[in-house]
Scaffold this motif. Structure first.
Motif, mmCIF file in Angstrom:
data_model
loop_
_atom_site.group_PDB
_atom_site.id
_atom_site.type_symbol
_atom_site.label_atom_id
_atom_site.label_comp_id
_atom_site.label_asym_id
_atom_site.label_seq_id
_atom_site.Cartn_x
_atom_site.Cartn_y
_atom_site.Cartn_z
ATOM 1 N N UNK A 174 0.843 -1.202 0.000
ATOM 2 C CA UNK A 174 0.000 0.000 0.000
ATOM 3 C C UNK A 174 0.873 1.245 0.000
ATOM 4 N N UNK A 175 1.830 1.307 0.927
ATOM 5 C CA UNK A 175 2.730 2.460 0.969
ATOM 6 C C UNK A 175 3.572 2.588 -0.286
ATOM 7 N N UNK A 176 4.100 1.452 -0.764
ATOM 8 C CA UNK A 176 4.929 1.479 -1.966
ATOM 9 C C UNK A 176 4.122 1.923 -3.178
ATOM 10 N N UNK A 177 2.861 1.507 -3.245
ATOM 11 C CA UNK A 177 1.993 1.876 -4.373
ATOM 12 C C UNK A 177 1.741 3.380 -4.406
ATOM 13 N N UNK A 178 1.345 3.946 -3.270
ATOM 14 C CA UNK A 178 1.064 5.383 -3.220
ATOM 15 C C UNK A 178 2.310 6.194 -3.568
ATOM 16 N N UNK A 179 3.457 5.749 -3.060
ATOM 17 C CA UNK A 179 4.703 6.458 -3.351
ATOM 18 C C UNK A 179 5.084 6.322 -4.811
ATOM 19 N N UNK A 180 4.894 5.139 -5.389
ATOM 20 C CA UNK A 180 5.253 4.927 -6.790
ATOM 21 C C UNK A 180 4.342 5.741 -7.712
ATOM 22 N N UNK A 236 -8.754 7.566 -4.624
ATOM 23 C CA UNK A 236 -9.842 7.690 -5.603
ATOM 24 C C UNK A 236 -10.990 8.606 -5.184
ATOM 25 N N UNK A 237 -11.020 9.004 -3.919
ATOM 26 C CA UNK A 237 -12.178 9.765 -3.445
ATOM 27 C C UNK A 237 -11.818 11.112 -2.828
ATOM 28 N N UNK A 270 -2.859 -4.604 -4.021
ATOM 29 C CA UNK A 270 -3.325 -5.648 -3.096
ATOM 30 C C UNK A 270 -3.462 -6.983 -3.814
ATOM 31 N N UNK A 271 -3.965 -6.953 -5.033
ATOM 32 C CA UNK A 271 -4.064 -8.186 -5.816
ATOM 33 C C UNK A 271 -2.679 -8.732 -6.151
ATOM 34 N N UNK A 287 -7.488 -2.853 6.399
ATOM 35 C CA UNK A 287 -7.736 -1.458 6.763
ATOM 36 C C UNK A 287 -6.884 -0.504 5.929
ATOM 37 N N UNK A 288 -5.611 -0.841 5.729
ATOM 38 C CA UNK A 288 -4.733 0.025 4.937
ATOM 39 C C UNK A 288 -5.130 0.046 3.467
ATOM 40 N N UNK A 289 -5.585 -1.099 2.957
ATOM 41 C CA UNK A 289 -6.049 -1.145 1.562
ATOM 42 C C UNK A 289 -7.265 -0.238 1.375
ATOM 43 N N UNK A 290 -8.218 -0.336 2.305
ATOM 44 C CA UNK A 290 -9.418 0.505 2.219
ATOM 45 C C UNK A 290 -9.051 1.983 2.323
ATOM 46 N N UNK A 291 -8.192 2.297 3.296
ATOM 47 C CA UNK A 291 -7.768 3.693 3.473
ATOM 48 C C UNK A 291 -7.056 4.205 2.222
ATOM 49 N N UNK A 292 -6.106 3.420 1.708
ATOM 50 C CA UNK A 292 -5.352 3.845 0.533
ATOM 51 C C UNK A 292 -6.234 4.019 -0.692
#
Length: 370
Positions: free
Chosen positions: A69-75, A233-234, A321-322, A223-228
């Motif tokens: 999750x963190x790596x995705x947002x940063x990337x 997206x919202x 996540x997938x 929880x982190x997936x939902x938050x991210x």
């Protein structure tokens, strides 16, 4: 006006098929279906899809999901963090030093560790945005710095690289169960009594369900997936993340605080690494200097498999996540299928290569490149 709009060449109809093809989660969805189909055919009777088997690969996948999750947002924001693995080891060791060696209450040790690690993540981001150096170089330096401290500190204090006693130190603590506990024990006991899931038939745990609850590691991952996903997206900040990674200069000219966004994403990456570190030390009851090795690459691989572009500005937390789920299922599925475990990296390399090829094709669709 309506006729003018309908003739405007900037307004273009996009088919449903094309919309589906340019979704960042496409590669992750295809990979997930393929992996589950493969193991359903070759490992269905091995116990992989029984309660204990599902728990095994869910725990492994949850570890990858938390850091992904963190790596995705940063990337997506256009940066990399190669210090994630070292941060996991460093955070776990700090908890052990504060909570066991110094004897501080575990909740204080956990909160101070979060503060230190998030500050280090922010320092990573600050150096990147202030110097203009590639995040690859800056975080590679922190990879060695943090790993060095993780080895040096326990050797200097305890003359060993593993510190145990964390479970005893966390006994009765109010914060530790949030990372090392389980939820739903009553539900799983009922499912065991009803014959829905297996129970132990002999020994000291006779009559107890094989799976007695959902570990907090899995809850943190969800929880982190939902938050991210919601953040990305919202919210307006999510648009800023995409803009910062897509075209930083254009984003700055549009009023987006690009530097702030990037620094906060480095903090988020450090936060996710610390969450995994705390969950690990609570599970194992000890902290080791070798924890987190290669996790930074595993996080990036999960994100790429999930559809994010290495160039930034495009990706999905759900896709990451997938990708993490694929990672965990393949790693555990090979064991259940009776395949030599060393082939895991072969499978991983094939999946990564296929994901990069698919992502390249998607980028060409989006940008019109040839």
């Amino acid at each position: 006006m309506a006729d003018t709009a309908s003739l405007d060449e900037r307004v273009k109809e996009i088919s449903s098929l094309r919309k589906a093809l340019i979704r960042p989660e496409l590669g992750g969805i295809v990979g997930t279906v393929a992996v589950f189909t493969l193991f359903a055919l070759f490992a269905f009777d091995s116990g992989m899809f029984a309660a204990q088997g599902v728990l095994n690969w869910s725990l492994v996948s949850a570890q990858f999901m938390i850091i992904a999750v963190g790596a995705c947002l940063l990337m997506i924001a256009g940066e990399f963090d190669l210090s994630v693995g070292s941060m996991i080891g460093f955070a776990g060791m700090m908890i052990a030093v504060f909570g066991v060696v110094l004897g501080w209450p575990m909740w204080i040790a956990i909160l101070i560790t979060f503060a230190i690690c998030c500050a280090l993540g922010g320092l990573n981001g600050w150096i990147v945005v202030k110097t203009g150096l590639p995040s690859f170089i800056v975080t590679l330096a922190f990879l060695f710095i943090l790993r060095g401290f993780t080895i040096y500190i326990p050797q200097t204090i305890e003359r060993k690289t593993i510190i145990g006693g964390i479970r005893d130190a966390a006994e009765g603590d109010w914060l530790a169960p949030i990372f090392g506990g389980k939820i739903g024990q009553g539900l799983f006991q009922w499912m065991g009594d009803a014959g829905i899931i297996e129970v132990f038939e002999r020994g000291s745990r006779e009559g107890q369900p094989v799976v007695d609850g959902i570990p907090m590691l899995v809850i943190w991952a969800v929880a982190l997936i939902i938050f991210g996903h919601i953040l990305l997206t919202r919210t307006r900040f999510g648009n800023w993340i995409f803009a910062s990674g897509g075209d930083p200069e254009a984003a700055r000219n549009s009023g987006v605080p690009v530097s702030k966004v990037k620094i906060l994403m480095f903090v988020m990456t450090a936060f996710c690494a610390t969450v995994l570190a705390v969950c690990q030390v609570m599970e194992f009851g000890s902290a080791g200097a070798d924890r987190g090795l290669l996790k930074e690459f595993e996080a990036i691989i999960a994100v790429v498999i999930g559809g994010a572009l290495l160039t930034g500005g495009y990706g999905s937390v759900l896709g990451a996540a997938l990708g993490a789920l694929i990672f965990g299922v393949v790693q555990q599925g090979l064991f259940f299928a009776g395949v030599e475990s060393s082939l895991f990296r072969v499978f991983l390399g094939v999946i990564l290569l296929a994901a990069v090829i698919l992502n390249t094709y998607i980028r060409r669709i989006i940008t019109g490149e040839r």
